[in-house]
Design a protein around this motif. Structure first.
Motif: not given
Ligand code: PLP
Length: 383
Positions: A95-96, A195, A198, A225, A227, A236
């Motif tokens: 997601g990042t 975003d 979660y 995500s 993750s 990733r």
């Molecule tokens: C709000 C939020 N967005 C995006 C992410 C991105 O997670 P990732 O890059 O592991 O998918 C996180 C990870 O902690 C997050 O807390």
């Protein structure tokens, strides 16, 4: 000889401080067992089907990525419904990375972005990296996004509004009614980044599911995500969902062969493992309930979370000190200063054993500082 020129925008960006790694803490403190509750990872690990698929894909590690990208987008389109097609999805390295691609695509020649003061710090960090100005909006008294104030900050230079639901670090959600009102106030030239990393842990029926906004044609880009909900943080994989024209545009910011087939294969297999998703969600919901009950017993004030973490506000000893004390007991949690909460710690929902050990360690620390009656671990266990 002159030195290389550095980008002043990049120089403004603080180096991201991730939650401490288990091996790092083991070495530093000489502890045999470490419990990491700092990065909102899955309490049950990855799906066995995902592991199998990644192993299989490894046999082709010498080949550049092939059709897996399209196949995963097709699978997501089918799974998520709402009339979405492969063209509504863009896969990224977590997601990042999805957030980075969006910011790179829309923040250029200056421009500003809008976000809440208490939220995921990558939104202002990425804005600064691409030479934009983050406009940081004070949240509502209960820490929720002040959507009316955020809409009020929009001007002709605004490119993006970042919303996070459930929000990290508070775990609160944006409701359908809140989002409907907000979207009707946002002009079409502004892209709303919602975003939903979660989303799989939400139980509140009022939760605004962003997929409908995309289907309705709003200029909304969702961030999802693998993750947290698929336990694949180390591989990733994340993605954007949005209108096809915006997705096609943002795709220009990707590199060739952007996401590797091993990660894509694991992500696709995890989507098929509905039993895994049920178990992961169940572990998070049960663990969350347990943590709330235990933290309430300790008279601690917590944000009501719809995510896989719980944030404790203003603990009886300073958050930094408390987290260091817990670390010495082998428990890694995260202080929330960088997330806009100067005196709070966030604890991820872990396995049952991890949650219990965290509560035991916390209870002892509070007792040591005179707040509770137990002085030793044995006393606590007996209570
Ligand atoms: C709000 C939020 N967005 C995006 C992410 C991105 O997670 P990732 O890059 O592991 O998918 C996180 C990870 O902690 C997050 O807390």
């Amino acid at each position: 000889m002159t030195e290389p020129r550095f980008d002043p925008n990049l120089l403004q960006v603080p180096l991201y401080v991730a939650g401490k790694a288990v091996d790092e803490v083991k070495m530093e403190l000489g502890l045999a067992e470490i419990i990491k509750l700092a990065s909102n990872e899955s309490p049950i690990g990855p799906s066995p089907l995902a592991i199998q698929a990644a192993q299989q894909a490894l046999l082709n590690a010498h080949r550049y990525p092939g059709v897996a990208d399209r196949e995963l987008r097709q699978k997501l389109a089918t799974r998520l419904g709402h009339g979405l097609t492969v063209d509504n999805f863009l896969l990224a390295n977590g997601g990042t990375d999805a957030l980075r691609l969006v910011t790179q695509a829309f923040v250029f020649d200056g421009g500003n972005t809008i976000m809440s003061r208490i939220t995921f710090p990558m939104y202002p960090i990425l804005t600064l990296a691409f030479g934009g100005t983050p406009k940081i909006v004070t949240p509502l008294p209960g820490y929720g996004h002040d959507l009316a104030a955020m809409a009020g900050q929009i001007d002709e230079d605004t490119r993006l509004v970042f919303l996070c639901s459930p929000n990290n670090p508070t775990g609160d959600i944006l409701t359908q009614a809140q989002m409907d009102a907000f979207l009707s106030a946002v002009p079409r030239q502004v892209v709303v980044v919602l975003d939903e990393s979660y989303r799989d842990f939400v139980t509140n029926p009022d939760y605004a599911n962003g997929l409908a906004f995309v289907a309705e044609g709003h200029n909304v880009l969702l961030v999802h995500s693998f993750s947290k909900s698929a336990g694949l943080a180390n591989l990733r994989v994340g993605y954007l969902v949005g209108p096809a024209n915006l997705i096609e545009y943002v795709r220009r910011a990707r590199l060739p062969f952007h996401v590797g087939d091993i990660a894509l294969a694991a992500a696709a297999a995890s989507l098929d493992d509905t039993e895994y998703h049920r178990r992961n969600r169940q572990a998070v919901l049960a663990g969350r309930d347990y943590l709330y009950a235990a933290l309430r017993q300790l008279d601690l004030c917590c944000c009501p979370s719809q995510a896989n973490f719980v944030t404790i506000i203003d603990p009886p000893l300073p958050a930094v000190e408390l987290s260091e004390r817990l670390l010495r007991r082998g428990i890694i949690v995260r202080t929330m200063k960088a997330f806009g909460m100067p005196n709070a710690i966030r604890v991820s929902v872990g396995s049952r054993v991890a949650n219990e050990k965290f509560i035991a360690a916390l209870t002892l620390e509070l007792a040591e500082t005179g707040n509770k009656e137990y002085e030793t671990y044995e006393q606590y266990q007996r209570h």
